[in-house]
Design a protein around this motif. Structure first.
Motif, mmCIF file in Angstrom:
data_model
loop_
_atom_site.group_PDB
_atom_site.id
_atom_site.type_symbol
_atom_site.label_atom_id
_atom_site.label_comp_id
_atom_site.label_asym_id
_atom_site.label_seq_id
_atom_site.Cartn_x
_atom_site.Cartn_y
_atom_site.Cartn_z
ATOM 1 N N VAL A 173 0.863 -0.995 -0.028
ATOM 2 C CA VAL A 173 0.060 -0.082 -0.116
ATOM 3 C C VAL A 173 0.731 1.214 -0.031
ATOM 4 N N VAL A 226 1.423 6.043 -9.285
ATOM 5 C CA VAL A 226 0.680 4.905 -9.826
ATOM 6 C C VAL A 226 1.506 4.113 -10.933
ATOM 7 N N ASP A 233 -0.930 -2.497 -4.572
ATOM 8 C CA ASP A 233 -2.592 -2.993 -4.507
ATOM 9 C C ASP A 233 -3.310 -1.807 -4.209
ATOM 10 N N ALA A 234 -2.891 -0.722 -3.434
ATOM 11 C CA ALA A 234 -3.873 -0.008 -2.740
ATOM 12 C C ALA A 234 -3.145 1.547 -2.516
ATOM 13 N N ARG A 255 -5.682 0.600 -14.825
ATOM 14 C CA ARG A 255 -5.046 0.043 -13.808
ATOM 15 C C ARG A 255 -6.237 -0.323 -12.873
ATOM 16 N N LYS A 256 -5.881 -1.529 -12.158
ATOM 17 C CA LYS A 256 -6.839 -2.014 -10.970
ATOM 18 C C LYS A 256 -6.194 -2.079 -9.747
ATOM 19 N N TYR A 257 -6.644 -1.098 -8.869
ATOM 20 C CA TYR A 257 -6.129 -0.925 -7.567
ATOM 21 C C TYR A 257 -7.312 -0.288 -6.810
#
Length: 361
Positions: A173, A226, A233-234, A255-257
């Protein structure tokens, strides 16, 4: 002493006495009349709220709260002033101007508190009541009333909401701070990290990094972080603009988060409602701060009583998918805000949540 000199001395003494009476009547909490009634109970009050910037949601919310308190009284000339964009020296000049014209009291909010020591002392020494809002009065100032939420608690609420999302306990994170020099944002991050250490001890924490506070700069900064951290992840920021930038970047890049933030910009609330990126917003309830600070100034003048001294804890609220529709509705207008906050206002005024200034966190 000649008769002429004695006459001058008497005149000067009388002038000094009048000046002292005027100063006492203008500053402090107002002066009682001879019959015990409050001399400022029915007068038109000249008050000011001086805040950090017209361009950002948190500061706008505080100003709306201050105006609501003035409107509730109905006999207040409230001057609202702020730079367009954060500019500490310019805000100091605005505060100094307000101290000359708003003799019945000033509430102020700033992200550059160290610049305010001398202007604050000049105002309070001149008999102008002053309340610090959001950021505590700086060391060396004589301001004794502070209205703000607990920022450590705000960070803990955000951290607990993150834990509830069941993130990868061995993941990463990244934490962001919009204004690293501002103690209240450091306290928010301390709260987040307290929860992470206790409940996700194996998670890798990166930062806090400087993510800037002005909207465009904040988005540029977050985009860089980013892109530079593809395995994170976060992302959790503790400033207002973070909740706008992070969902925007996710939609633009694919983007996945997941992300968390503070404050209540409309775009961030909509992102919580959509539920794809932003898991929660931890609100410092800025409107409430502006309302309470201005109400206290008004009340002290209407009843000729001393201002309460210490830290007035105005409260926090976690906004997530379960209550975001209610808060979006609350934020629609000045009237809807006032109606929603009425119960909490009455509760706090009936039982003031005050502790010592050095307890503020």
């Amino acid at each position: 002493m000649t008769k002429r000199l004695r006459g001058i001395a008497v005149a000067l003494t009388s002038l000094s006495t009048v000046s002292l009476l005027v100063a006492c009547g203008e500053g402090g909490s107002g002066s009682p009349n001879a019959d015990g009634t409050c001399g400022s109970a029915g007068k038109k009050l000249d008050l000011a709220f001086v805040y950090a910037s017209t361009t950002q949601n948190p500061f706008q919310e505080m100003a709306l709260g201050a105006q609501a308190a003035a409107d509730d009284d109905g006999n207040v000339n409230l001057q609202l002033s702020a730079p367009t964009g954060i500019d500490g020296p310019k805000q100091v000049s605005m505060f100094q101007a307000a101290a000359r014209t708003s003799k019945d009291g000033i509430a102020y909010q700033t992200v550059t508190p160290d610049l305010f020591v001398r202007p604050l002392n000049t105002a309070t020494d001149g008999g102008v009541p002053v309340v610090a809002v959001d950021a505590g009065p700086p060391p060396g100032s004589k301001v004794k009333t502070f209205v703000a939420n607990s920022n450590t608690k705000l960070g803990e609420l955000l951290g607990e909401a993150f834990v509830a999302k069941n993130p990868n306990p061995n993941g990463k994170v990244l934490l962001g701070n919009d204004i690293p020099s501002l103690q209240l944002l450091v306290q928010r991050l301390n709260g987040v990290q307290n929860v992470l250490k206790a409940k996700l001890p194996n998670m890798t924490v990166i930062g806090p990094v400087d993510t800037k506070s002005e909207p465009t700069e904040n988005t540029v900064a977050w985009r860089g972080f980013v892109q530079a951290n593809p395995d994170v992840d976060a992302f959790i920021g503790v400033g207002s603009q973070d909740g706008v930038a992070l969902p925007l970047i996710a939609s633009q890049t694919g983007r996945k988060y997941i992300a968390g933030s503070a404050d209540l910009p409309p775009e961030a609330m909509q992102a919580v409602k959509d539920g794809s990126v932003l898991f929660a917003l931890s609100s410092p309830e800025h409107w409430m701060k502006g309302y309470i600070a201005t109400h206290l100034l008004i009340e002290s003048k209407r009843k000729c009583k001393p201002m309460p001294e210490g830290w007035w804890n105005s409260g926090n609220l976690l906004v997530e998918k379960s209550n975001v529709d209610q808060i979006i509705a609350r934020q629609q207008s000045p009237e809807s805000r006032k109606a929603w906050f009425r119960k909490e206002i009455d509760k706090q005024l009936a039982s003031p949540p005050i502790s010592a200034l050095d307890k503020a966190d």
